[in-house]
Design a protein around this motif. Structure first.
Motif, short mmCIF file in Angstrom:
data_model
loop_
_atom_site.label_atom_id
_atom_site.label_comp_id
_atom_site.label_asym_id
_atom_site.label_seq_id
_atom_site.Cartn_x
_atom_site.Cartn_y
_atom_site.Cartn_z
N SER A 26 2.53 -5.25 7.14
CA SER A 26 2.91 -6.63 6.87
C SER A 26 2.12 -7.60 7.76
CB SER A 26 4.42 -6.83 7.11
OG SER A 26 4.80 -8.16 6.91
N GLU A 27 1.91 -7.21 9.02
CA GLU A 27 1.11 -8.04 9.92
C GLU A 27 -0.33 -8.15 9.43
OE1 GLU A 27 2.00 -9.91 12.43
OE2 GLU A 27 4.11 -9.36 12.20
N TYR A 28 -0.89 -7.03 8.97
CA TYR A 28 -2.25 -7.05 8.44
C TYR A 28 -2.33 -7.96 7.21
CZ TYR A 28 -3.94 -3.21 11.38
OH TYR A 28 -4.33 -2.43 12.45
N LEU A 29 -1.35 -7.81 6.31
CA LEU A 29 -1.33 -8.63 5.11
C LEU A 29 -1.25 -10.12 5.47
CD1 LEU A 29 -1.05 -8.91 2.00
CD2 LEU A 29 1.42 -8.75 2.33
N ASN A 30 -0.40 -10.45 6.43
CA ASN A 30 -0.24 -11.84 6.83
C ASN A 30 -1.54 -12.39 7.44
OD1 ASN A 30 1.56 -14.18 7.27
ND2 ASN A 30 1.17 -13.78 9.42
N PHE A 31 -2.20 -11.56 8.24
CA PHE A 31 -3.43 -12.02 8.88
C PHE A 31 -4.54 -12.23 7.85
CE2 PHE A 31 -7.64 -11.10 10.65
CZ PHE A 31 -7.71 -12.09 11.62
N PHE A 32 -4.80 -11.19 7.04
CA PHE A 32 -5.95 -11.27 6.13
C PHE A 32 -5.70 -12.22 4.97
CE2 PHE A 32 -6.97 -7.18 8.18
CZ PHE A 32 -8.27 -7.47 8.55
N TYR A 33 -4.50 -12.21 4.39
CA TYR A 33 -4.27 -13.10 3.25
C TYR A 33 -3.98 -14.53 3.68
CZ TYR A 33 -1.91 -15.77 -0.26
OH TYR A 33 -1.54 -16.80 -1.09
N TYR A 34 -2.95 -14.70 4.55
CA TYR A 34 -2.48 -16.05 4.83
C TYR A 34 -3.33 -16.77 5.88
CZ TYR A 34 0.55 -19.98 5.89
OH TYR A 34 1.03 -21.24 6.08
N ARG A 35 -3.44 -16.15 7.06
CA ARG A 35 -4.12 -16.84 8.15
C ARG A 35 -5.62 -16.94 7.92
NH1 ARG A 35 -2.18 -13.87 13.46
NH2 ARG A 35 -3.68 -15.36 14.37
N LEU A 36 -6.25 -15.88 7.41
CA LEU A 36 -7.70 -15.88 7.25
C LEU A 36 -8.12 -16.50 5.91
CD1 LEU A 36 -10.39 -15.06 8.48
CD2 LEU A 36 -10.13 -12.81 7.40
N TRP A 37 -7.58 -15.96 4.81
CA TRP A 37 -8.02 -16.43 3.50
C TRP A 37 -7.40 -17.77 3.11
CZ3 TRP A 37 -11.55 -16.42 0.01
CH2 TRP A 37 -11.27 -16.90 -1.27
N PHE A 38 -6.06 -17.83 3.07
CA PHE A 38 -5.38 -19.01 2.53
C PHE A 38 -5.59 -20.24 3.42
CE2 PHE A 38 -1.78 -21.80 1.63
CZ PHE A 38 -1.77 -21.80 0.25
N LYS A 39 -5.49 -20.06 4.76
CA LYS A 39 -5.55 -21.20 5.66
C LYS A 39 -6.97 -21.60 6.04
CE LYS A 39 -2.35 -22.79 7.62
NZ LYS A 39 -1.53 -23.99 7.34
N GLY A 91 0.83 -1.20 0.00
CA GLY A 91 0.00 0.00 0.00
C GLY A 91 0.86 1.25 0.00
N PHE A 92 0.67 2.10 1.01
CA PHE A 92 1.46 3.33 1.09
C PHE A 92 2.69 3.17 1.98
CE2 PHE A 92 -2.19 3.42 3.96
CZ PHE A 92 -1.57 3.52 5.20
N ALA A 93 2.96 1.96 2.46
CA ALA A 93 4.13 1.71 3.30
C ALA A 93 5.24 1.11 2.43
CB ALA A 93 3.79 0.76 4.44
N SER A 94 6.38 1.78 2.40
CA SER A 94 7.47 1.35 1.53
C SER A 94 8.79 1.47 2.27
CB SER A 94 7.50 2.21 0.26
OG SER A 94 8.67 1.96 -0.49
#
Length: 405
Positions: free
Chosen positions: A370-383, A87-90
């Motif tokens: 990065s924590e948000y991305l990991n939670f929403f994509y990997y832990r919530l969606w993917f797993k 997003g806007f974090a780089s």
């Protein structure tokens, strides 16, 4: 590129910086010799580094460090530098080569007692000359001395911050004894009895062969293991390692082609005639083994033989007979590994930045995103959600693999 820095009143470290794979190859003999001599990981060998960069590091800037004292190597450290945006974090970040895209646990090749001055030199250069916002050392083995150092603020004289020191899961290791009988005794009476009984039952049912596959034969065997491993995971609707990780199949095929003939990659097979019962895929360096993937026949008729455990113990038997004294078996908690005398250690993540308020704020924002991305994509969606919705399995999102620190 070379420079010196005083580390004590009576000694001096010199740091050679290599900025291309071609330069690294020129130093391969001394680099690889040091990695093995200091008891570090197979992931720091030049062939491994070259292969990873070919598949995952095409957009990276690289900085390889060779630290010497009195003309003797005391550390070799390979870093890749890249800008990552969520997003806007780089941030522009430096990480060990192989930090993503594959399964690793790092014990960096640094001579004992030289950890603080070496890391001080390398991190200082990466933040200054390398123009990095942050340097991330992860995932560090719980056995690495870097995981236990507490006084980083004193090491850097207050000019660099240890922004984060975080637990990032566990990994399991086996300290292997001199003989297999000693290993069986270490299991305790109950586990030993269970193994011996199951092993006898399996041998009565089948004409069992326990086989080590190495050198050029391992190159030819790779696709056999891939098919066997993938078949197991297909039973539960997943792709398995080679399908789930982006470029996982071709990356590992290249590793095997390059490193198996040099004795660094081996397969372990338990079979009954033409029927494959279980198999293991390991990397090796010196007296250490790095076990990464296993597979077994998932047939219901074989479930009573606990082929996963039997195969694992027979793999350890091979390692002990070969004179290995240490097996690192990768991240994650597994009850069966602990039952087989494995020991868990906490992995660590260290993130360094300079003391600039803007850099610190930018890096903290990235870590949060990065924590948000990991939670929403990997832990919530993917797993969770994707399997429940019975969507067709897909590989991991390549961006998530790279962005996760």
């Amino acid at each position: 590129m070379d420079f010196d820095q005083d580390t004590t009143a009576s000694s001096q470290l010199s740091l050679t910086i290599l900025q291309s794979v071609e330069d690294l190859i020129l130093h391969q003999e001394e680099w690889d010799h040091f990695v093995e001599a200091v008891g570090s990981d197979v992931y720091f060998l030049v062939d491994w580094l070259r292969t990873w960069l070919k598949f995952y590091g095409k957009t990276c800037e690289i900085r390889f460090y060779i630290a010497k004292q009195n003309e003797q190597i005391v550390a070799v450290l390979p870093f890749c530098i890249e800008r990552i945006r969520i997003g806007f974090a780089s941030i522009r970040i430096a990480r060990f080569v192989s930090s993503y895209g594959t399964i690793v646990v790092f014990s960096p090749p640094i001579q004992a007692g030289k950890e603080e001055p070496v890391i001080k030199l390398a991190v200082s250069d990466l933040l200054a000359t390398g123009n990095c916002d942050a340097v991330c050392l992860s995932p560090l083995s719980g056995l690495s001395s870097l995981s236990t150092i507490e006084n980083w603020s004193e090491v850097f004289d207050g000019r660099i911050d240890l922004l984060e020191r975080k637990d990032v899961g566990v990994h399991t290791v086996f300290d292997l004894p001199d003989t297999f009988d000693e290993y069986l005794t270490s299991l305790g009476k109950s586990q030993k009895k269970k193994y011996l009984y199951t092993n006898r039952s399996l041998s009565k049912k089948f004409d069992v062969e326990n086989r080590l596959i190495e050198d050029q034969e391992a190159v030819d065997y790779f696709d056999v293991f891939v098919d066997f491993h993938t078949k197991l995971w297909k039973q539960v609707g997943k792709l398995g390692h080679f399908g789930e990780w982006p470029d996982g199949l071709e990356f590992n095929r290249e590793l095997v082609r390059t490193m198996a003939p040099k004795g660094h990659i081996k397969f372990f097979e338990l079979s009954a005639g033409e029927r494959l019962l279980s198999a293991g895929y390991s990397f090796e360096l010196g007296s250490s083994s790095f076990r990464r993937l296993t597979a077994r026949d998932p047939s219901q008729e074989l479930k009573k033989f606990a082929l996963g455990r039997i195969g694992y113990v027979k793999n350890l038997e091979f390692l002990i007979n070969e004179g290995k004294n240490f097996a690192e078996t990768g991240p994650g908690h597994y009850d069966y590994k602990l039952a087989l005398s494995g020991q868990e250690f906490q992995m660590k993540r260290l993130i360094f930045t300079n003391t600039s308020l803007a850099v610190v704020a930018r890096t903290k924002l990235y870590l949060l995103m990065s924590e948000y991305l990991n939670f929403f994509y990997y832990r919530l969606w993917f797993k969770k959600l994707s399997p429940k919705l019975r969507l067709r399995s897909r590989p991991l999102w390549a961006f998530w693999v790279k962005a996760k620190l």
